[in-house]
Motif scaffolding. Sequence first.
Motif, PDB file in Angstrom:
ATOM      1  N   HIS C 270      39.335 -15.338  85.828  1.00  0.00           N
ATOM      2  CA  HIS C 270      40.786 -15.237  85.836  1.00  0.00           C
ATOM      3  C   HIS C 270      41.272 -13.860  86.250  1.00  0.00           C
ATOM      4  N   HIS C 319      42.691 -20.711  80.161  1.00  0.00           N
ATOM      5  CA  HIS C 319      43.583 -21.717  80.768  1.00  0.00           C
ATOM      6  C   HIS C 319      42.866 -22.490  81.880  1.00  0.00           C
ATOM      7  N   HIS C 320      41.673 -22.025  82.259  1.00  0.00           N
ATOM      8  CA  HIS C 320      40.863 -22.831  83.172  1.00  0.00           C
ATOM      9  C   HIS C 320      40.035 -23.854  82.404  1.00  0.00           C
TER      10      HIS C 320
HETATM   11 CU   LIG Z   1      43.540 -18.146  85.848  1.00  0.00          CU
END
Ligand SMILES: [Cu+2]
Lengths: 319, 198, 563
Positions: C270, C319-320
Amino acid sequence: MSQVTNIFAPAATPAHAIFHLSLLVLGITSCIFLVVSGLLLYALIRFRNRASATSDPQEPAQIYGSNQIELSWTVIPVLIVVMLFLATARIIFSTENAPKPSDALDITVIGHQFWWEYRYPKLGVVTANELHIPTGDAAHPIPSYLTMSSADTDHSFWVPRLAGKMDLIPNKINTMWIDPLEPGLFLGQCGQYCGTQHAKMLIRVYADRPAQFAAWVAHQLQPAAQDPAAAEGQAVFLRNACISCHTVAGTTAAGRFGPDLTHVGGRDTIASGSVPNTAANLRAFVDNPAHFKPGALMPEMHLNAHDLDAVAAYLTTLK
Amino acid sequence: MSEAVFISDVPVEPWVLPSRGVVGMACLICAEAAIFIIFVVAYIYYIGKSISGPTPHDVLELPVLTTICLLSSSFTVHLAVVNLERSKRALCSLWLAGTVLLGAIFLAGTAMEWNDLIYRHGLTIRTNLFGTTFYSLVGLHASHVVIGLLMLSLALIFSLNGSMTHMHAAKLNVLSLYWHFVDAVWVVVFLVVYVLGR
Amino acid sequence: MATQTPEIEILNQSTPTEPRHPWLEVLHGWVTTVDHKKIGLMYIGYALLFLVIAGVEALLMRVQLAIPNNTFVSPQVFNRLFTMHGTTMVFFVGMPILFGFGNYLIPLMIGARDMAFPRLNAFSFWISAFGGLLLYFSFLGGDGLYGAGNAPDVGWFAYAPLTSRVFSPGHSTDYWTLAVLLSGVGSVGTALNIIATAICMRCPGMKMSRLPLLVWLYIVTSGLALIIVSPLTAAQIMLMLDRYAGAHFFDTQAGGSAVLWMHFFWIFGHPEVYVLVLPAFAFANEIIPVFSRKAIFGYPAMVAASVGIGFISLSVWAHHMFTVGLGAGANTFFTLATMVIAVPTGIKIFNWLATLWGGRIHFTVAMMFAVGFLFQFLIAGLTGIMLSVSPLDWQLSGSYFVVAHFHYVLVGAILFMIFSAFYYWYPKMSGRMLSEKIGKWHFWLFLIGFHLTFDFMHVPGILGMPRRVYTYEADRGWMIWNVIVSSGAIFQTIGTLLFVYNMIRAYFKGPIAGADPWDAWTLEWATSSPPPDYNFETIPTIRSRRPLWDLKHPEDPDSNYEF
Ligand SMILES: [Cu+2]
Ligand code: HEA
Ligand code: HEA
Ligand code: CUA
């Protein structure tokens, strides 16, 4: 436009909840987009360098910043974020932490490269690739609880019209629930890259009316058909390595590497939804699985034409 | 071009900038620390998750002596830097030699420990999750000790043959920062592997 | 007075004529150079080469996906294509091109003669370059030269246990790990170098509060890279131990965890996307003010927002992983953390808007790309917000909606800003102007292609089309969208070809640029184009953020207004 896998055509409670939330999110983001891009466009047009201005060497007034303005465009997004977050948190908890009713149907889903194994522990049913569940309605939803894991790599169970996806991960147990509110066939497919044939790891969920579902269960509980006309095919099947990977209840075939074939003839498709279940397709698949599904983990069995015909005939009798 | 405005301005302040060596080493230490954090997290995550034995409790002993050696080498390297700054080259060599010796004792201790684990307890990196995480974390640290020792030995040679003078004190100081870092990591590894994980 | 040397010197405006060497000597000069400008250019050239290679891989995928049940490539080859495309674009296009510009520009912008550690700089470049070559060697290696050879096929985030010996026999995954590991070493080296340069090599008067915003953003990017590339390196070491030494880090059969790899990868993955986007912001921070003829609005807020983005981005990685089954608590936390990023990012968007406001906007090609960036980044950010709503992500994760989201940022924002940077700094680097006319064709073609491809890519995602599928069912209604998406790639290709042509043409025939063709304000424009080896004859002394503004407007210098 086909509606079969549209996330905006929900047919079960979790998908509905997500749909409503997505409308809110879409609304808010569209507003932000319109306002900000409107301002941008205005600035670009209004303050473009006009021909008359080119001759005027003066630079425009230099403005270095303004605390009030900057504060305001910090605070407003903060408020929007808080609002979005609260709306989201509600749905997260109501979906993931929903209390499980005692009459819920339990199903174990095991992902394989590249097919789905479904077990109904309380009912004693084992099947593959085509999942049957009972249908409720908005007043009386009948949830099915899926307990999921994987036999090899990561997969993800995704039937857009029923619910969001949930990953199947080896050595980890995940759960999700679906409660179709209308009978029908719901399509989906594996949502996590799992190897060569990730693309053909399709999902078919049959939402049956409760009576229909009960009949299906009763049928699944019967041992495999023993059609005398297909005895030769059965012999070929039992003589070959098929039995080390496939189960046919009531015979010596008890392998678990491939899909359970006890009632394979009763399914609409084979090779996890890749092709319709016809005698010709069955024959072609057993002859060379790579024909429909290059990379599938069933090896080419090198049966002669005669044996192939016999096996295909046998498999079709396994209704 | 009217330079007048430029020059007539406020008198130029004295312009001092941080040392590149120190900033560079600080960055390197940040990066290295991140690597160690990941290995430590993996170690902690897998504590007690091995499917088969042996467990840390069965086979690990507190490496008290070698730990004391390694930690005290931080003091000796510091003294070497201080002495080099004051141009006391002989003392500097002495303290450097002490540092190298202490580091070597630490390494020898690790070697003996591993020998014991492998041949007496049959624990290798393949045995179970404990073996996997133990050898990789302790081994990663040991490899840093080896690199540090090589650099320190080089410094020792330069110091002995006289090519390192107080002009190079800043460089030796940067190297000592690395050595302090290797020591500090050991404190963490010690706590996680031998105290918390046992 | 006479004792003082002039503090900023505009050198002679024409290009210094270089004596022509025999090509071997020229080559030798480039290979052994430690000059930041040459290394920067090598980074950039190398990245452009890989951009075309990875772009061709994208084209092949788009051909395959244009119609359902296509057999243009086999599933095995398709899987290698997207893995190589993603890995190349992130590690061998994105990173090197940004480091290339950083290398070239930072010493010039802070009035230094070179980077802090020139030899480390060369080492970092060559080791990254070697990583890229190794990755592509996989096409030949292993099983030999057929199909797509032995190229990796595990996807650019290579989830365990697909990467284990059991599921990935042969050496394809080893090429991937090693290549990424090597490029990581190079990235850490360059990041360290950039930080040390920006902090320790500033010319007199260049306080931290006067650093050009570009340099500030590169500090943040590099700091982020330092902290996050190492976890990736650590994870790659673990994977190699698993594959070679029989360790069990990600071996689910021995109790190992597949989810641990996901955490380790996304702790890197990220922030990595912000490592890629912050330099794009950096270019925007230089280019938008110059062509609006105004100082950047809210310099301190811009710095604070960038640092803020850096910090927050370290806490949002899961969030992945919304569909991994982390539980309601974790999903809620990561939803909030992710949404919070919108605030500092919003500050940046609004400050650019305010910079445009009241300005006198010159629509050069560089500025047109920057404007495209503004709109596209806005949209991409908003689709990011949709994905951060975790229930919505349960639907959209792993679908073409995600692919559309991230290409909107990676192409619509980053690639657009990179093009903008080329139009802006090419004159400095080569001494010659790019053609604005060809540039406009490039811009419009690429813009149309971009929107055809990536606007319409959201739709199949919403209609349930997963990513990383080599083909799809005909009855799902996805075909029409895929046709449009694929057709956009043609426009992008023509645009890219025009761009390459423009650069080659300008190198030989472009009008001479002079030191300061854009009437700009930062120090790189105070020396000749291209700059001499030593950058500045005398090291400049500065008194504000815009030294050349002060020089050009002695009656109203910036130093009067700084806060
Ligand atoms: Cu991300
Ligand atoms: C440079 C690249 C980049 C950037 C900048 C971003 C920015 C953001 N991304 Fe994106 N993202 C990727 C590259 C990037 N992303 C990639 C490569 C992947 C996929 C990897 C893979 O799976 O292969 C991905 C995937 C991805 C996912 C996972 C999807 C999935 O796989 O399930 C999510 C989920 O939350 C997400 C969210 C966000 C958010 C919230 C932002 C935010 O930073 C955006 C913030 C910006 C704005 C919001 C716009 C401006 C703000 C305003 C105008 C203020 C007002 C707005 C509000 C108050 C909302 N991204
Ligand atoms: C910087 C990053 C970046 C960039 C710029 C791009 C650019 C493009 N990407 Fe890529 N993409 C990724 C990063 C990027 N991508 C990542 C990280 C993934 C995920 C991978 C994974 O899942 O593991 C991905 C995945 C991905 C997919 C999904 C694959 C799948 O899931 O199955 C697709 C499909 O359409 C795609 C398409 C494109 C296209 C059409 C472009 C176009 O914009 C490209 C435009 C450029 C060109 C077209 C080159 C020009 C060519 C020439 C000048 C040569 C001409 C010569 C001849 C024609 C012979 N990309
Ligand atoms: Cu199973 Cu993808």
